[in-house]
Write an enzyme that holds these catalytic residues in place. Sequence first.
Site, PDB file in Angstrom:
ATOM      1  N   LYS A 167       0.870  14.661  -1.187  1.00 20.34           N
ATOM      2  CA  LYS A 167      -0.009  14.652   0.009  1.00 20.34           C
ATOM      3  C   LYS A 167      -0.129  15.986   0.398  1.00 20.34           C
ATOM      4  O   LYS A 167       0.642  17.063  -0.157  1.00 20.34           O
ATOM      5  CB  LYS A 167       0.514  13.721   1.044  1.00 20.34           C
ATOM      6  CG  LYS A 167       0.372  12.323   0.502  1.00 20.34           C
ATOM      7  CD  LYS A 167       0.883  11.344   1.590  1.00 20.34           C
ATOM      8  CE  LYS A 167       1.218   9.917   1.107  1.00 20.34           C
ATOM      9  NZ  LYS A 167       1.353   9.039   2.139  1.00 20.34           N
ATOM     10  N   TYR A 189      -7.320   4.003   1.012  1.00 14.89           N
ATOM     11  CA  TYR A 189      -6.466   3.306   2.062  1.00 14.89           C
ATOM     12  C   TYR A 189      -7.084   2.092   2.810  1.00 14.89           C
ATOM     13  O   TYR A 189      -6.928   1.620   3.728  1.00 14.89           O
ATOM     14  CB  TYR A 189      -5.976   4.362   3.209  1.00 14.89           C
ATOM     15  CG  TYR A 189      -4.831   5.180   2.586  1.00 14.89           C
ATOM     16  CD1 TYR A 189      -3.435   4.637   2.435  1.00 14.89           C
ATOM     17  CD2 TYR A 189      -4.916   6.352   2.388  1.00 14.89           C
ATOM     18  CE1 TYR A 189      -2.431   5.356   1.904  1.00 14.89           C
ATOM     19  CE2 TYR A 189      -3.853   7.434   2.055  1.00 14.89           C
ATOM     20  CZ  TYR A 189      -2.652   6.703   1.859  1.00 14.89           C
ATOM     21  OH  TYR A 189      -1.376   7.585   1.137  1.00 14.89           O
ATOM     22  N   GLU A 249      -5.802   2.519  -8.625  1.00 15.32           N
ATOM     23  CA  GLU A 249      -5.840   3.766  -8.106  1.00 15.32           C
ATOM     24  C   GLU A 249      -6.094   4.982  -9.260  1.00 15.32           C
ATOM     25  O   GLU A 249      -6.614   5.883  -8.754  1.00 15.32           O
ATOM     26  CB  GLU A 249      -4.555   3.965  -7.322  1.00 15.32           C
ATOM     27  CG  GLU A 249      -4.344   3.089  -6.016  1.00 15.32           C
ATOM     28  CD  GLU A 249      -3.142   3.202  -5.574  1.00 15.32           C
ATOM     29  OE1 GLU A 249      -2.102   3.902  -5.958  1.00 15.32           O
ATOM     30  OE2 GLU A 249      -2.828   2.477  -4.595  1.00 15.32           O
ATOM     31  N   ASN A 254       4.416  12.221   5.214  1.00 12.13           N
ATOM     32  CA  ASN A 254       5.416  11.825   4.222  1.00 12.13           C
ATOM     33  C   ASN A 254       5.586  12.161   2.836  1.00 12.13           C
ATOM     34  O   ASN A 254       6.158  11.643   1.940  1.00 12.13           O
ATOM     35  CB  ASN A 254       6.018  10.244   4.508  1.00 12.13           C
ATOM     36  CG  ASN A 254       4.770   9.601   4.096  1.00 12.13           C
ATOM     37  OD1 ASN A 254       3.795   9.918   3.602  1.00 12.13           O
ATOM     38  ND2 ASN A 254       4.825   8.135   4.175  1.00 12.13           N
ATOM     39  N   HIS A 302       2.666   9.832  -2.055  1.00 13.65           N
ATOM     40  CA  HIS A 302       2.186   8.533  -2.348  1.00 13.65           C
ATOM     41  C   HIS A 302       2.473   7.923  -3.908  1.00 13.65           C
ATOM     42  O   HIS A 302       2.792   8.620  -4.930  1.00 13.65           O
ATOM     43  CB  HIS A 302       0.956   8.417  -2.235  1.00 13.65           C
ATOM     44  CG  HIS A 302       0.241   7.090  -2.865  1.00 13.65           C
ATOM     45  ND1 HIS A 302       0.154   6.011  -2.165  1.00 13.65           N
ATOM     46  CD2 HIS A 302      -0.233   6.769  -4.223  1.00 13.65           C
ATOM     47  CE1 HIS A 302      -0.133   5.033  -2.994  1.00 13.65           C
ATOM     48  NE2 HIS A 302      -0.520   5.492  -3.973  1.00 13.65           N
TER      49      HIS A 302
HETATM   50  P1  ATP Z   1       2.129   5.430   0.269  1.00 13.17           P
HETATM   51  O1  ATP Z   1       0.879   3.926   0.026  1.00 13.17           O
HETATM   52  O2  ATP Z   1       1.619   6.436   0.859  1.00 13.17           O
HETATM   53  O3  ATP Z   1       2.918   5.438  -1.032  1.00 13.17           O
HETATM   54  P2  ATP Z   1       3.807   3.404   1.469  1.00 13.17           P
HETATM   55  O4  ATP Z   1       3.345   2.608   0.332  1.00 13.17           O
HETATM   56  O5  ATP Z   1       5.084   3.808   1.627  1.00 13.17           O
HETATM   57  O6  ATP Z   1       2.980   5.128   1.441  1.00 13.17           O
HETATM   58  P3  ATP Z   1       1.926   2.160   3.212  1.00 13.17           P
HETATM   59  O7  ATP Z   1       2.315   1.174   4.233  1.00 13.17           O
HETATM   60  O8  ATP Z   1       1.115   2.016   1.911  1.00 13.17           O
HETATM   61  O9  ATP Z   1       3.111   2.967   3.040  1.00 13.17           O
HETATM   62  O10 ATP Z   1       1.224   3.324   4.328  1.00 13.17           O
HETATM   63  C1  ATP Z   1       0.446   4.215   3.875  1.00 13.17           C
HETATM   64  C2  ATP Z   1       0.686   5.385   4.353  1.00 13.17           C
HETATM   65  O11 ATP Z   1       0.239   5.257   5.856  1.00 13.17           O
HETATM   66  C3  ATP Z   1       1.944   5.900   4.418  1.00 13.17           C
HETATM   67  O12 ATP Z   1       2.542   6.614   3.578  1.00 13.17           O
HETATM   68  C4  ATP Z   1       2.096   6.943   5.736  1.00 13.17           C
HETATM   69  O13 ATP Z   1       1.594   8.076   5.401  1.00 13.17           O
HETATM   70  C5  ATP Z   1       0.966   6.057   6.563  1.00 13.17           C
HETATM   71  N1  ATP Z   1       1.430   5.241   7.582  1.00 13.17           N
HETATM   72  C6  ATP Z   1       2.127   3.817   7.387  1.00 13.17           C
HETATM   73  N2  ATP Z   1       2.636   3.514   8.472  1.00 13.17           N
HETATM   74  C7  ATP Z   1       2.264   4.329   9.454  1.00 13.17           C
HETATM   75  C8  ATP Z   1       2.556   4.420  11.006  1.00 13.17           C
HETATM   76  N3  ATP Z   1       3.240   3.462  11.792  1.00 13.17           N
HETATM   77  N4  ATP Z   1       1.981   5.505  11.470  1.00 13.17           N
HETATM   78  C9  ATP Z   1       1.563   6.378  11.210  1.00 13.17           C
HETATM   79  N5  ATP Z   1       1.235   6.437   9.742  1.00 13.17           N
HETATM   80  C10 ATP Z   1       1.524   5.433   8.715  1.00 13.17           C
HETATM   81 MG    MG Z   2       1.238   2.056   0.089  1.00 13.43          MG
END
Ligand code: ATP
Ligand code: MG
Length: 136
Positions: free
Chosen positions: A9, A49, A126, A112, A115
């Site tokens: 990211k 997303y 994706e 974080n 992805h």
């Molecule tokens: P990714 O899809 O990015 O690999 P993930 O699968 O671990 O991450 P998801 O639930 O898909 O988590 O959420 C997608 C992204 O949305 C997270 O990586 C994070 O950047 C953001 N995100 C998730 N929860 C929160 C939150 N509570 N507050 C802010 N951002 C969040």
């Molecule tokens: Mg995810």
Amino acid sequence: NEISYVMVKPDGVQRGLVGEIIGRFERKGFKLRALKLYSTPKEVAEEHYKDLSSKPFYKDLVQYILSGPVVAMVWEGDGVVASARKLIGATNPLASEPGTIRGDLAIEVGRNVIHGSDSPDNGERETALWFPEGLV
Ligand code: ATP
Ligand code: MG
């Protein structure tokens, strides 16, 4: 063959973590199928997303992904989707185990670093979204 869409990211790119992250996937042994530095179109970020579009953080999330170039990758191998998620660590970096990418390199859920696809179907979906030009 199973593939995962993996993306450094914008914060990871800005912080100079690209080599560190790619190195972990290379050392693990997965096969690199595609790689590009990419200025994400807004529609791609929103589509990527879309399952989170009802969440309160959705707007900030899309803005974050658009805040700079990403490194978009596709990795291939048996079990790569689940294994990549293990290498990446829990969504909230404060809860990620040390030794994982987020556990070692991040502290904020909204920044974080990386992805990884959450299912083989989403790995395919994706990859088609981010690499419409196809794979090597
Ligand atoms: P990714 O899809 O990015 O690999 P993930 O699968 O671990 O991450 P998801 O639930 O898909 O988590 O959420 C997608 C992204 O949305 C997270 O990586 C994070 O950047 C953001 N995100 C998730 N929860 C929160 C939150 N509570 N507050 C802010 N951002 C969040
Ligand atoms: Mg995810």
